[in-house]
Design a protein around this motif. Structure first.
Motif, PDB file in Angstrom:
ATOM      1  N   THR A  37       1.134  -1.267  -0.111  1.00  0.00           N
ATOM      2  CA  THR A  37       0.193   0.008  -0.017  1.00  0.00           C
ATOM      3  C   THR A  37       0.603   1.281  -0.054  1.00  0.00           C
ATOM      4  OG1 THR A  37      -0.124  -0.184   2.513  1.00  0.00           O
ATOM      5  CG2 THR A  37      -1.923  -1.158   1.160  1.00  0.00           C
ATOM      6  N   ASP A  64      -3.462   8.418  18.714  1.00  0.00           N
ATOM      7  CA  ASP A  64      -3.633   7.769  17.233  1.00  0.00           C
ATOM      8  C   ASP A  64      -3.313   6.311  17.303  1.00  0.00           C
ATOM      9  OD1 ASP A  64      -4.418   7.451  14.599  1.00  0.00           O
ATOM     10  OD2 ASP A  64      -3.135   8.672  14.091  1.00  0.00           O
ATOM     11  N   HIS A  69       0.894  -5.573  11.991  1.00  0.00           N
ATOM     12  CA  HIS A  69       0.747  -6.335  11.105  1.00  0.00           C
ATOM     13  C   HIS A  69       1.517  -7.816  11.564  1.00  0.00           C
ATOM     14  CE1 HIS A  69       0.957  -2.355   9.520  1.00  0.00           C
ATOM     15  NE2 HIS A  69       1.099  -2.644   8.255  1.00  0.00           N
ATOM     16  N   SER A 147       1.727   4.397   8.663  1.00  0.00           N
ATOM     17  CA  SER A 147       2.468   4.932   7.363  1.00  0.00           C
ATOM     18  C   SER A 147       3.859   5.641   7.749  1.00  0.00           C
ATOM     19  CB  SER A 147       1.699   5.691   6.629  1.00  0.00           C
ATOM     20  OG  SER A 147       1.047   6.834   7.352  1.00  0.00           O
ATOM     21  N   SER A 185      -4.357   0.859   3.348  1.00  0.00           N
ATOM     22  CA  SER A 185      -5.185  -0.316   3.175  1.00  0.00           C
ATOM     23  C   SER A 185      -6.700   0.235   3.712  1.00  0.00           C
ATOM     24  CB  SER A 185      -4.969  -1.243   4.256  1.00  0.00           C
ATOM     25  OG  SER A 185      -4.797  -0.717   5.644  1.00  0.00           O
TER      26      SER A 185
HETATM   27  O1  TXA Z   1      -1.767   0.638   4.341  1.00  0.00           O
HETATM   28  C1  TXA Z   1      -1.698   0.696   5.497  1.00  0.00           C
HETATM   29  O2  TXA Z   1      -2.564   0.349   6.500  1.00  0.00           O
HETATM   30  C2  TXA Z   1      -0.329   1.479   6.013  1.00  0.00           C
HETATM   31  C3  TXA Z   1       0.654   0.477   5.817  1.00  0.00           C
HETATM   32  C4  TXA Z   1       2.076   0.807   6.506  1.00  0.00           C
HETATM   33  O3  TXA Z   1       0.331  -0.934   6.423  1.00  0.00           O
HETATM   34  N1  TXA Z   1      -0.464   1.894   7.413  1.00  0.00           N
HETATM   35  C5  TXA Z   1      -1.229   2.774   7.808  1.00  0.00           C
HETATM   36  O4  TXA Z   1      -0.966   3.023   9.034  1.00  0.00           O
HETATM   37  O5  TXA Z   1      -1.873   3.480   6.933  1.00  0.00           O
HETATM   38  P1  TXA Z   1      -1.644   4.526   9.696  1.00  0.00           P
HETATM   39  O6  TXA Z   1      -1.196   4.507  11.318  1.00  0.00           O
HETATM   40  O7  TXA Z   1      -1.064   5.870   8.795  1.00  0.00           O
HETATM   41  O8  TXA Z   1      -3.303   4.581   9.662  1.00  0.00           O
HETATM   42  C6  TXA Z   1      -3.768   3.307  10.378  1.00  0.00           C
HETATM   43  C7  TXA Z   1      -5.123   4.200  10.615  1.00  0.00           C
HETATM   44  C8  TXA Z   1      -5.001   5.266  11.602  1.00  0.00           C
HETATM   45  O9  TXA Z   1      -5.921   6.379  11.142  1.00  0.00           O
HETATM   46  C9  TXA Z   1      -5.595   4.799  12.776  1.00  0.00           C
HETATM   47  O10 TXA Z   1      -6.349   5.899  13.796  1.00  0.00           O
HETATM   48  C10 TXA Z   1      -6.602   3.786  12.492  1.00  0.00           C
HETATM   49  O11 TXA Z   1      -5.916   3.159  11.558  1.00  0.00           O
HETATM   50  N2  TXA Z   1      -6.541   2.634  13.654  1.00  0.00           N
HETATM   51  C11 TXA Z   1      -5.561   1.920  14.107  1.00  0.00           C
HETATM   52  N3  TXA Z   1      -6.259   1.183  15.077  1.00  0.00           N
HETATM   53  C12 TXA Z   1      -7.519   1.219  15.318  1.00  0.00           C
HETATM   54  C13 TXA Z   1      -8.550   0.789  16.050  1.00  0.00           C
HETATM   55  N4  TXA Z   1      -8.357  -0.005  17.002  1.00  0.00           N
HETATM   56  N5  TXA Z   1      -9.675   1.133  15.526  1.00  0.00           N
HETATM   57  C14 TXA Z   1     -10.212   2.191  14.590  1.00  0.00           C
HETATM   58  N6  TXA Z   1      -9.026   2.721  13.734  1.00  0.00           N
HETATM   59  C15 TXA Z   1      -7.806   2.123  14.090  1.00  0.00           C
END
Ligand code: TXA
Ligand code: MG
Length: 327
Positions: A37, A64, A69, A147, A185
């Motif tokens: 992604t 946040d 993974h 990310s 994703s």
């Molecule tokens: O494609 C992706 O998902 C990438 C690659 C690196 O795997 N990761 C990614 O992570 O986009 P990040 O942290 O940039 O975005 C993850 C999102 C955040 O907005 C966070 O708030 C949400 O996922 N999130 C994480 N844990 C959560 C949970 N338990 N409930 C609801 N939202 C959650």
């Protein structure tokens, strides 16, 4: 800290890069890795000190939560509680893992509070990227990876993007070339037999609808997903959305950059980026964040972005464009 950027192009490069990344993860360091992604900033998900380094490097607020993974599907049971919607989750996992689908599940206490930002849930995913998945299998433990950008900025789709924002903050970046999907994703929660989309992404509404009724969580109704804030994925330059660039008249005396859907514009722009000349949403998704970064770096007064058709991947592209516009 000096940041090393390591190639994974040849089989030899890849072998030593994987070994070096695993070595860093074992020592509780953070490393930037390619996924299918966007690039992720990875650390041992079960090591609190390592996870704190992610927040530090990204300047990410602790409220946040991070995506965890997994090296393989067996890890789900160790990190998440069973739910009444088990059968539907299992079908989604069967259909889309490894791949760009993140599922929010009830959290077990094995997942540290910092990873989940204190929520009762944990977001899990299993990447299909060959280098990323090889590293996880070799490491043998789950990895937390947001990310690999500074908080609130555009997600990186190349190793150069990561380097430009995180150099001297992290020891290692693995270069796997541009990412395949170009968008983060799809994040879903499975509730009462239905699928709630928390973040649209490469797995589309249409694909998910084949499994259950799909609903969208409106931005305001996502207190449990603080990272879904509207102003996410923002370039520094003001961005304005238009439904058709051909009818947009750039104000005189301003440097205006255009992000065009298919390359048709009516007026002259100081900078022009085209998402896909052939009108292919997949190609548009792959190009989106790179184009936004390039326009953001071009000293413009304003970026005008053209809307794309909102079907299939277009929903995720429009979600990111609306956030970039702060709407
Ligand atoms: O494609 C992706 O998902 C990438 C690659 C690196 O795997 N990761 C990614 O992570 O986009 P990040 O942290 O940039 O975005 C993850 C999102 C955040 O907005 C966070 O708030 C949400 O996922 N999130 C994480 N844990 C959560 C949970 N338990 N409930 C609801 N939202 C959650
Ligand atoms: Mg992010």
């Amino acid at each position: 800290m000096k940041t090393r950027v390591v190639s994974t192009a040849s089989p030899q490069d890849r072998e030593s890069a994987v070994a070096e990344a695993v070595e860093h993860l074992r020592r509780g360091e953070v490393v930037a890795l390619p996924t299918e992604t966007v690039y992720g900033l990875a650390a041992d998900a079960l090591d609190i000190d390592a996870v704190l380094k992610i927040f530090e490097a990204k300047e990410r607020p602790m409220f946040d939560p991070l995506i965890v993974h997994l090296p393989d599907r067996e890890w789900i049971e160790r990190l998440a509680e069973p739910t009444t919607d088990e059968a539907l989750s299992a079908r989604l996992i069967e259909a889309f893992w490894p791949g760009p689908l993140t599922i929010v599940l009830p959290r077990r206490s094995a997942v540290p509070d910092v990873v989940a930002a204190g929520l009762a849930t944990v977001a899990v995913r299993m990447s299909a990227h060959p280098v990323f998945s090889e590293i996880l299998r070799s490491f043998g433990r789950p990895v937390a990876a947001p990310s690999a950008n500074r908080f609130g900025r555009i997600s990186p789709t190349t190793a150069e993007h990561v380097y430009s924002e995180l150099k001297d903050w992290i020891p290692l970046i693995l270069d796997g070339g541009p990412t395949t999907h170009g968008l983060e994703s799809t994040i879903v929660a499975v509730r009462s037999g239905g699928i709630e989309v928390l973040r649209p992404g490469p797995i589309t509404y249409e694909q998910l609808s084949q499994f259950a009724k799909v609903t969208t969580a409106p931005a305001s109704a996502r207190p449990h997903a603080p990272g879904q804030m509207r102003s996410h994925y923002a370039p520094r330059t003001a961005l304005f959305l238009t439904d058709d660039l051909r009818s947009f008249q750039p104000p005189a005396g301003k440097r205006i950059g255009a992000l065009s859907w298919r390359g048709t514009t009516g007026a002259f722009f100081a900078e022009l980026r085209v998402l896909s000349h052939s009108g292919d949403l997949r190609e548009a998704a792959t190009n989106l964040f790179r184009c936004l970064r390039e326009l953001d770096d071009a000293q413009l007064d304003l970026i005008v972005a053209e809307q794309v058709p909102e079907s299939g991947l277009g929903a995720a592209i429009m979600d990111r464009l609306r956030r970039a516009a702060g709407r």
